[in-house]
Write a protein that holds these residues in place. Structure first.
Motif, PDB file in Angstrom:
ATOM      1  N   MET A  18      -7.656   6.627   9.145  1.00 14.08           N
ATOM      2  CA  MET A  18      -7.195   6.783   7.761  1.00 14.08           C
ATOM      3  C   MET A  18      -5.678   6.960   7.714  1.00 14.08           C
ATOM      4  O   MET A  18      -5.019   6.462   6.804  1.00 14.08           O
ATOM      5  CB  MET A  18      -7.896   7.972   7.101  1.00 14.08           C
ATOM      6  N   ALA A  19      -5.119   7.660   8.693  1.00 12.22           N
ATOM      7  CA  ALA A  19      -3.668   7.857   8.750  1.00 12.22           C
ATOM      8  C   ALA A  19      -2.962   6.525   8.949  1.00 12.22           C
ATOM      9  O   ALA A  19      -1.983   6.215   8.252  1.00 12.22           O
ATOM     10  CB  ALA A  19      -3.312   8.839   9.863  1.00 12.22           C
ATOM     11  N   TYR A  20      -3.448   5.726   9.899  1.00 13.91           N
ATOM     12  CA  TYR A  20      -2.847   4.406  10.147  1.00 13.91           C
ATOM     13  C   TYR A  20      -3.013   3.500   8.921  1.00 13.91           C
ATOM     14  O   TYR A  20      -2.099   2.750   8.567  1.00 13.91           O
ATOM     15  CB  TYR A  20      -3.470   3.732  11.375  1.00 13.91           C
ATOM     16  N   THR A  21      -4.152   3.558   8.264  1.00 11.58           N
ATOM     17  CA  THR A  21      -4.379   2.744   7.069  1.00 11.58           C
ATOM     18  C   THR A  21      -3.421   3.134   5.948  1.00 11.58           C
ATOM     19  O   THR A  21      -2.848   2.271   5.282  1.00 11.58           O
ATOM     20  CB  THR A  21      -5.844   2.881   6.592  1.00 11.58           C
ATOM     21  N   ALA A  22      -3.229   4.430   5.734  1.00 10.72           N
ATOM     22  CA  ALA A  22      -2.303   4.902   4.698  1.00 10.72           C
ATOM     23  C   ALA A  22      -0.888   4.428   4.997  1.00 10.72           C
ATOM     24  O   ALA A  22      -0.171   3.962   4.096  1.00 10.72           O
ATOM     25  CB  ALA A  22      -2.349   6.424   4.596  1.00 10.72           C
ATOM     26  N   PHE A  23      -0.483   4.528   6.263  1.00  7.55           N
ATOM     27  CA  PHE A  23       0.854   4.078   6.652  1.00  7.55           C
ATOM     28  C   PHE A  23       0.985   2.572   6.481  1.00  7.55           C
ATOM     29  O   PHE A  23       1.997   2.078   5.967  1.00  7.55           O
ATOM     30  CB  PHE A  23       1.141   4.475   8.105  1.00  7.55           C
ATOM     31  N   ASP A  24      -0.037   1.831   6.878  1.00 11.76           N
ATOM     32  CA  ASP A  24      -0.017   0.370   6.754  1.00 11.76           C
ATOM     33  C   ASP A  24       0.085  -0.062   5.293  1.00 11.76           C
ATOM     34  O   ASP A  24       0.866  -0.957   4.957  1.00 11.76           O
ATOM     35  CB  ASP A  24      -1.267  -0.218   7.406  1.00 11.76           C
ATOM     36  N   GLN A  25      -0.671   0.583   4.420  1.00  9.40           N
ATOM     37  CA  GLN A  25      -0.598   0.265   2.987  1.00  9.40           C
ATOM     38  C   GLN A  25       0.795   0.555   2.447  1.00  9.40           C
ATOM     39  O   GLN A  25       1.345  -0.221   1.665  1.00  9.40           O
ATOM     40  CB  GLN A  25      -1.630   1.068   2.201  1.00  9.40           C
TER      41      GLN A  25
END
Length: 131
Positions: free
Chosen positions: A100-107
């Protein structure tokens, strides 16, 4: 918002009401009239200011879920608020939610590129380690 502005004592009920309102984002997003624009801007600025002070308050340092919720509310008003994304990502990492952390950063980096037409200058690891 005025009741909570001093941040001396934040009551759970008041915080829940504030976050409930803030989760909707900008005030009257579909209303496009000059006479209401300054009111909408003042509301957004006041909400971002209060939420940012709450997010950074020592009172909530150990409460990762609440800091994520506050950060998400800020991001409804300003999707490029780097500090809110950083706090959210750090809290997710602390909660062992790496995906979820990587997804938030990617978005965030995709939106950053879309809006500012330039690549974000930090990697995930650099970004969450920034002070």
């Amino acid at each position: 918002m005025q009741k909570m502005a001093p941040l001396d004592v934040v009551y759970k009920e008041d915080l829940e009401k504030l976050l409930s309102l803030a989760s909707f984002g900008q005030l009257l997003p579909n209303m496009q009239f000059d006479w209401v624009d300054s009111f909408k801007a003042d509301y957004s600025d006041s909400m971002i200011d209060l939420l940012s002070r709450l997010r950074d308050s020592k009172q909530f340092v150990g409460n990762d879920n609440l800091r994520i919720q506050i950060s998400n509310c800020i991001l409804r008003f300003d999707s490029l608020d780097e500090e809110s994304v950083r706090v959210k990502c750090r809290a997710l990492v602390d909660l062992k939610r790496m995906g979820m952390a990587y997804t938030a950063f990617d978005q965030f980096t995709k939106e950053y590129k879309l809006i500012l037409n330039e690549d974000f200058k930090y990697s995930f690891e650099q970004f969450i380690s920034e002070v």
